[in-house]
Design an enzyme around this catalytic site. Structure first.
Site, PDB file in Angstrom:
ATOM      1  N   SER A 188      51.272  27.292  34.294  1.00 36.86           N
ATOM      2  CA  SER A 188      50.167  26.558  34.924  1.00 36.86           C
ATOM      3  C   SER A 188      48.922  26.553  34.056  1.00 36.86           C
ATOM      4  CB  SER A 188      49.835  27.158  36.292  1.00 36.86           C
ATOM      5  OG  SER A 188      49.225  28.433  36.154  1.00 36.86           O
ATOM      6  N   ALA A 221      46.115  34.615  40.853  1.00 37.33           N
ATOM      7  CA  ALA A 221      47.322  35.328  40.407  1.00 37.33           C
ATOM      8  C   ALA A 221      48.449  34.353  40.038  1.00 37.33           C
ATOM      9  CB  ALA A 221      47.784  36.286  41.509  1.00 37.33           C
ATOM     10  N   GLY A 223      47.381  34.544  36.864  1.00 39.07           N
ATOM     11  CA  GLY A 223      46.281  34.463  35.914  1.00 39.07           C
ATOM     12  C   GLY A 223      46.362  33.360  34.887  1.00 39.07           C
ATOM     13  N   GLY A 224      47.178  32.329  35.121  1.00 41.61           N
ATOM     14  CA  GLY A 224      47.305  31.256  34.136  1.00 41.61           C
ATOM     15  C   GLY A 224      45.989  30.557  33.841  1.00 41.61           C
ATOM     16  N   ASP A 240      42.278  36.650  44.479  1.00 44.28           N
ATOM     17  CA  ASP A 240      43.656  36.479  44.949  1.00 44.28           C
ATOM     18  C   ASP A 240      44.168  37.815  45.451  1.00 44.28           C
ATOM     19  OD1 ASP A 240      46.530  35.918  45.175  1.00 44.28           O
ATOM     20  OD2 ASP A 240      46.091  34.149  43.974  1.00 44.28           O
ATOM     21  N   ASP A 260      40.372  36.438  50.187  1.00 45.68           N
ATOM     22  CA  ASP A 260      40.833  35.081  50.479  1.00 45.68           C
ATOM     23  C   ASP A 260      39.941  34.087  49.733  1.00 45.68           C
ATOM     24  OD1 ASP A 260      41.582  32.637  51.508  1.00 45.68           O
ATOM     25  OD2 ASP A 260      41.473  33.255  53.611  1.00 45.68           O
ATOM     26  N   ASP A 276      43.527  26.384  41.718  1.00 47.47           N
ATOM     27  CA  ASP A 276      44.857  25.766  41.734  1.00 47.47           C
ATOM     28  C   ASP A 276      45.649  26.279  42.935  1.00 47.47           C
ATOM     29  OD1 ASP A 276      46.898  24.106  40.787  1.00 47.47           O
ATOM     30  OD2 ASP A 276      47.812  25.705  39.601  1.00 47.47           O
ATOM     31  N   LYS A 305      47.017  19.239  45.874  1.00 47.30           N
ATOM     32  CA  LYS A 305      48.462  19.076  46.031  1.00 47.30           C
ATOM     33  C   LYS A 305      48.730  17.917  46.974  1.00 47.30           C
ATOM     34  CE  LYS A 305      48.599  22.951  43.744  1.00 47.30           C
ATOM     35  NZ  LYS A 305      48.989  23.032  42.328  1.00 47.30           N
TER      36      LYS A 305
END
Length: 354
Positions: A188, A221, A223-224, A240, A260, A276, A305
């Site tokens: 990602s 998470a 971590g991309g 995260d 959150d 993301d 999305k």
């Protein structure tokens, strides 16, 4: 052959998103009072003027940066069927009849396995075609930066197209191919890397991306996206409940908060917000409204999305809702939205506060 006018506006898109690309083109045509009919195939969509008048003005008014689902934007001549024994004669004749001049030629295909299989044919035709068009004066050194695009739908049919500098993608097929960095925690990471290239001029990277800036990554998470921020030298709040990659935490530039992302608030105004999170686009937009109306960051990149159907309609609704909230809050901003090559069922939005 009588002169031929470009009456078709053609865009490339990701296979599977042709309906959305076409809906977008028809929306812009209607907004500018141009009556068109639409067509789509695998990896492309087009609209053609019903009055057969040139489409140049509409193409100029709807700048490439305004388009979401398009990878490339072109004006095109009618579909040309070419004989398998002599593909060049009719091709050259159509180019000359259009009266076009250009500085280079790009052969392109739909982003499909069938399109990729045309590579050998295109290679065999390239040099003979260049020679013929140079002799006819169409291919020349100085032609205002215009480029001829030959969009091969199949080995026997293509569309002859033209693009203009400053209003096109300067990437072959409109695709930016990036390699996954070996140390990045996930693939990602390419989405954010592509977003940097797409939305921020390279000459402004040092000012807007690099150095001791601060950022938040919501839904970080493993971590991309945080990895991209760290590579630019930023200090990052990674929000995260999931675990972060150990290498990132060892950098000393990441503070991992198991909270959150939809409710966390930054301790002060940050330079960047990235997100993301996989959730309904309406929830993500509501979160962005809170951040941006509150002026909690200077720039943001986030993904929406999309549903399987009516993706164009969903995107436009989300962006319209966001605009209404920010205008009511008196926030001035610039926004771009693009279905990037490394996106799949999402679009990427960039916002810069003014």
């Amino acid at each position: 052959m009588p002169q031929i006018f470009p009456a078709t506006w053609l865009v490339y898109c990701r296979p599977g998103f042709e309906r959305d690309a076409l809906a977008e083109l028809l929306h812009h045509a209607q907004r500018h009072g141009v009556c068109c009919e639409g067509e789509r195939g695998e990896g492309w969509a087009s609209v053609t003027r019903l009055d057969n008048e040139p489409i140049n003005e509409l193409h100029r008014l709807v700048h490439f940066d305004l388009l979401i689902f398009a990878r490339q934007t072109l004006i095109a001549l009618p579909l040309l069927n070419v004989g398998r024994e002599d593909r060049l004669t009719s091709l050259v004749a159509q180019v000359i009849a259009a009266g076009w001049s250009f500085e280079d030629i790009w052969h392109e295909t739909p982003d499909t396995n069938e399109g990729k299989a045309l590579g050998r044919l295109i290679k065999a035709l390239s040099r003979p075609l260049e020679s013929l068009l140079k002799k006819r004066g169409a291919l020349r050194r100085k032609a205002g930066g215009r480029r001829l695009h030959l969009f091969w739908v199949s080995g026997a049919s293509l569309q002859v197209c033209l693009s203009f500098p400053g209003n096109r993608s300067d990437l072959p097929n409109g695709i930016r191919r990036l390699r996954v960095p070996s140390r990045a925690p996930s693939r990602s990471t390419l989405k954010l890397e592509e977003a940097w290239h797409e939305f921020i001029p390279r000459s402004q990277w040092e000012e807007r991306l690099e150095g001791h800036l601060t950022a938040a990554d919501l839904g970080a998470a493993p971590g991309g996206w945080t990895w991209q921020l760290v590579q630019k030298g930023m200090y990052v709040y990674a929000i995260d409940n999931g675990p972060m990659a150990a290498d990132l935490m060892a950098s000393g530039q990441v503070e991992h908060l198991k909270e959150d992302g939809f409710t966390w608030e930054p301790p002060y105004r940050l330079d960047w917000l990235v997100c993301d999170i996989v959730d309904k686009p309406s929830r993500v937009i509501a979160m962005m409204e809170r951040w941006l109306a509150g002026r909690w960051c200077r720039e943001a990149v986030f993904n929406l999305k999309l549903p399987m159907k009516k993706r164009w309609e969903e995107v436009t609704k989300c962006l319209s809702d966001l605009d209404n909230i920010l205008q009511a809050a008196g926030v001035k901003y610039t926004l771009r939205c693009r279905h990037l090559y490394h996106d799949r069922e999402e679009v990427t939005v960039h916002i810069r506060m003014q």
